[in-house]
Design an enzyme around this catalytic site. Structure first.
Site, short mmCIF file in Angstrom:
data_model
loop_
_atom_site.label_atom_id
_atom_site.label_comp_id
_atom_site.label_asym_id
_atom_site.label_seq_id
_atom_site.Cartn_x
_atom_site.Cartn_y
_atom_site.Cartn_z
N LYS A 179 20.28 34.33 27.47
CA LYS A 179 19.28 35.32 27.87
C LYS A 179 19.19 36.43 26.81
CE LYS A 179 18.73 32.71 31.40
NZ LYS A 179 19.44 32.80 32.67
N ASP A 203 29.12 36.93 37.39
CA ASP A 203 28.09 36.42 36.50
C ASP A 203 27.28 37.65 36.11
OD1 ASP A 203 25.75 35.52 35.31
OD2 ASP A 203 25.62 33.72 36.56
N ARG A 249 36.50 21.23 16.92
CA ARG A 249 35.70 21.26 18.15
C ARG A 249 35.58 22.67 18.74
NH1 ARG A 249 38.59 18.07 21.51
NH2 ARG A 249 37.66 16.08 20.96
C1 LIG Z 1 20.11 31.63 33.20
C2 LIG Z 1 21.30 31.99 33.97
C3 LIG Z 1 22.45 31.20 33.91
C4 LIG Z 1 22.51 29.91 33.15
O1 LIG Z 1 22.32 30.01 31.79
P1 LIG Z 1 21.84 28.74 30.93
O2 LIG Z 1 22.22 29.08 29.56
O3 LIG Z 1 20.37 28.62 31.16
O4 LIG Z 1 22.60 27.55 31.46
C5 LIG Z 1 23.54 31.62 34.63
N1 LIG Z 1 23.51 32.74 35.37
C6 LIG Z 1 22.41 33.51 35.46
C7 LIG Z 1 22.44 34.73 36.30
C8 LIG Z 1 21.27 33.16 34.77
O5 LIG Z 1 20.18 33.91 34.88
#
Ligand SMILES: *Cc1c(COP(=O)(O)O)cnc(C)c1O
Length: 387
Positions: A201, A176, A50
């Site tokens: 991204k 983040d 996993r």
């Molecule tokens: C897109 C994004 C996320 C979430 O990512 P996903 O893979 O779409 O769940 C988290 N933080 C930021 C700043 C983002 O732009």
């Protein structure tokens, strides 16, 4: 042996794999162990598929190398990385301080799930001085969640100073860092405890895979992240991990082009009569430029600009007129995208006047001259609708 049995035994993993440039896409739930003792007593063995076989392990190692981390946990989306990292370190009775400009689903998680489990959230203005933020943090504060530049409106925070002050008060910090992609900014090297990003991204880079990561240096935090992943059962597929690793190889090359083209478009927009403001921290003269220049080694292709005030119908006409910019959420792929932001900004506590309707652009790998021509045409439509 009968054919039925021979078909079960045949075609199993060879003892030696040919050495390719990338890791094998090793698929498996069951992991065969060498002997009975290894079933329970040998903790050096991977005992179940996993949490990661060859491709996942290779990706986690490569991300750790890039971020200067001791350990990296993988999650099936960027949002899962945010929520997984928070769940790994918070408990009932804790409070967290969250930048008002965080990714909106992060806020939704705090206001629903964390609330239900007895963790309270207070939002702070990203422009608040770190000294004031940390000094005013209540006793129950366990973690400060930052995002710099913030989602949609790109306010910068002094994450380095915040981390330093928070540490002295025994408060964890998390970033983040999807904008910095673990490459343009390295939170762990600036003293932040948890570096989180949506690999979806820029690391993926092709708008076709979901994944997230959380990285840490402190061995206790690395263990907490790993335990959290094991306890909640997160898992990422080996194919996706392989594709992510493939994206990571070209991340610096792609980011350089996104960043350069983004700045070219931002500079052009700043001179346009239809534009009230360009919000791009890497633009010299921008309000947060010094902070960006101190801590970041480059820019990605994501920024915003405010149109001069006009009706929603004109904003929509501007977006609909664009032909090279897709209208869609997410970003970091090879293609250019645009969205209007005002709808999302309504959920914020500290509202700011950006000078008019806010548009976020993702500048892809197209020739910026073509993108500028597309924007020029759409801006003239906007001007016609607001006159
Ligand atoms: C897109 C994004 C996320 C979430 O990512 P996903 O893979 O779409 O769940 C988290 N933080 C930021 C700043 C983002 O732009």
């Amino acid at each position: 042996m009968d054919d039925e049995t021979r078909l079960i035994r045949a075609g199993s993993l060879p003892d030696k794999l040919a050495k390719t440039v990338g890791p094998p896409i090793q698929k498996g739930s069951t992991v065969l162990l060498p002997d009975a003792e290894a079933l329970y007593d040998d903790h050096s063995q991977v005992t179940y598929g996993r949490q990661g076989l060859a491709a996942q392990a290779a990706l986690a190692d490569a991300l750790a190398e890039m971020e200067g981390a001791v350990g990296v946990a993988l999650y099936p989306s960027g949002l899962a990385a945010v929520t997984g990292a928070l769940l790994a370190v918070l408990k009932a009775g804790d409070q967290i301080l969250v930048a008002d400009t965080v990714y909106r689903p992060t806020r939704r998680f705090c206001d629903t799930v964390l609330k239900r489990f007895g963790v309270s959230t207070a939002y702070f203005d990203p422009r608040q001085a770190p000294e004031e933020l940390v000094a005013r943090a209540p006793e129950a504060t366990r973690l400060i969640m930052m995002e710099s530049p913030g989602s949609l409106s790109f306010e910068m925070q002094d994450m380095t100073r915040t981390a330093e002050l928070a540490r002295a008060r025994n408060i964890l910090t998390a970033a983040d860092n999807t904008w910095g992609a673990g490459y343009l900014y390295k939170p762990l090297e600036h003293g932040v405890d948890l570096s989180i990003q949506a690999l979806t991204k820029y690391v993926g880079g092709h708008s076709d895979i979901f994944m997230g990561s959380a990285a840490a240096r402190d061995p206790g935090l690395v263990r907490a992240l790993d335990d959290g992943v094991v306890q909640t059962g997160w898992s990422v597929s080996p194919e996706d991990a392989y594709q992510m690793l493939r994206g990571l190889r070209t991340l610096p090359t792609r980011l350089a082009k996104h960043g350069e083209s983004g700045l070219a478009v931002a500079r052009w927009l700043a001179e346009r009569p239809e534009v009230a403001a360009v919000i791009h921290p890497a633009l010299p003269g921008a309000s947060d430029h010094e902070l960006w220049a101190r801590d970041f080694t480059g820019a990605c292709g994501l920024f915003a600009f405010a149109l001069k005030p006009g009706p929603t119908a004109a904003v929509n006409a501007f977006l609909d007129e664009l032909t090279l910019f897709g209208l869609g959420f997410s970003w970091g792929g090879f293609e250019s995208l645009a969205i209007s932001c005002d709808h999302q900004l309504r959920s914020r506590k500290f509202r700011r006047d950006y000078g008019g309707p806010l548009i976020r652009l993702h500048i892809g790998l197209e020739d910026p001259k073509d993108l500028i021509a597309d924007l020029a045409n759409a801006l003239s439509v906007y001007a016609g609708r607001t006159r």
